[in-house]
Design an enzyme around this catalytic site. Structure first.
Site, short mmCIF file in Angstrom:
data_model
loop_
_atom_site.label_atom_id
_atom_site.label_comp_id
_atom_site.label_asym_id
_atom_site.label_seq_id
_atom_site.Cartn_x
_atom_site.Cartn_y
_atom_site.Cartn_z
N ASP A 111 62.13 40.61 42.37
CA ASP A 111 62.51 42.02 42.30
C ASP A 111 63.56 42.22 41.21
O ASP A 111 64.15 41.27 40.71
CB ASP A 111 63.03 42.50 43.66
N HIS A 126 62.22 33.39 37.89
CA HIS A 126 60.80 33.54 38.25
C HIS A 126 60.17 34.81 37.68
O HIS A 126 59.09 35.20 38.10
CB HIS A 126 60.64 33.53 39.78
N CYS A 134 51.88 39.80 27.70
CA CYS A 134 50.60 39.63 26.99
C CYS A 134 50.27 38.14 26.90
O CYS A 134 51.11 37.33 26.52
CB CYS A 134 50.68 40.24 25.60
N CYS A 137 50.22 37.49 22.65
CA CYS A 137 51.41 37.53 21.79
C CYS A 137 52.72 37.47 22.58
O CYS A 137 53.79 37.55 21.99
CB CYS A 137 51.38 38.77 20.90
N GLY A 194 71.52 33.37 49.90
CA GLY A 194 70.16 33.64 50.39
C GLY A 194 69.06 32.81 49.76
O GLY A 194 67.93 33.27 49.67
N ASN A 220 74.22 31.82 53.71
CA ASN A 220 72.83 31.89 54.17
C ASN A 220 72.81 32.10 55.69
O ASN A 220 73.79 31.83 56.37
CB ASN A 220 72.09 30.59 53.79
#
Ligand SMILES: [Zn+2]
Length: 247
Positions: A111, A126, A134, A137, A194, A220
């Site tokens: 996100d 990520h 693309c 290119c 997290g 966490n």
């Protein structure tokens, strides 16, 4: 092995935060969970069948066939991201950025919640679901409509698109990983928020930072595979702990 505490922020952490000049914040899906973006591991995560389904569809091999099912899955995730707002933990991170001469966020999330406000220094390990790349290119373009519509178009060079996501069977670009590794190696403090630490190579960063003498804090809901690398693990909701930590 460091100390594991429940909902308690020891003064050693806040004292260190006030002294250091360089901070790396490493975030995983847990920080976006309260924004209703699905997590694939940890408490309240997507069920196993859904995980397997996503894992299977978001593989380079499968996605190249670009079936309606892939696009529907991507549009579903894109919609969740578009409807989401940065969480109290995201906002608290934005606020403290200017306190340090070197401040970097390394995120494993797809996100764009870290990028919504003023935070410009975020390494998206990520990629971002809101963009397409693309295949010919390498041009990066925001998806303004939906995957379904965007996929009907071509890049100006005539090339087809791939989601700007590191797919499950893809290898991270060397330069990107090198940047992340350099940040982990050179920071004085490394705070993980997290992240289960299960996804590689990002999950290696805490050990890399520790090896170079950084002070490490993990936030966490539950202890993780990477917990042994941290000086402190604070168990609890990131929306409650992060704003308290950064006041
Ligand atoms: Zn192109």
């Amino acid at each position: 092995m460091g100390k594991i505490l429940e909902n308690i922020i020891p003064s050693e952490i806040t004292t260190k935060l006030n002294k250091i000049n360089s901070l790396v914040i490493f975030t995983g899906a847990g920080i976006s969970a309260s924004a209703k973006i699905p997590t694939l591991t940890g408490p309240g995560c997507s069920p196993v069948w859904e995980y397997n389904f996503i894992n299977d569809l978001l593989s380079k091999e499968k996605i190249s066939s670009k079936t309606i099912l892939h696009l529907r899955l991507l549009d579903n995730l894109l919609e969740k991201v578009r409807l989401a707002y940065p969480t109290p933990a995201h906002l608290a991170i934005d606020k403290i950025a200017s306190r340090f001469s070197s401040f970097n966020v390394i995120s494993q999330n797809f996100d764009d919640l870290h990028l919504r406000n003023n935070l410009s220094t975020c390494l998206m390990l990520h990629g971002e679901i809101t963009k397409a790349r693309c295949l010919e290119c390498n041009l990066l373009k925001a998806i303004e409509t939906s995957y379904k519509e965007h996929w009907k178009t071509k890049c100006i060079c005539g090339g087809a698109w791939k989601p700007d996501l590191l797919l499950f069977d893809e290898v991270m670009a060397k330069e990107l990983w090198q940047k992340a590794e350099n940040l982990a190696q050179s920071c004085e403090m490394f705070i993980s928020i997290g992240s289960s630490g299960q996804v590689l190579p990002g999950g290696l960063l805490p050990a890399i930072a520790r090896g170079k003498g950084a002070f490490l804090v993990e936030i966490n809901l539950i202890p993780t595979e990477i917990t042994p690398h941290f000086h402190y693990t604070v168990l609890g909701k990131s929306d409650e702990i992060v704003p308290r930590l950064f006041t």
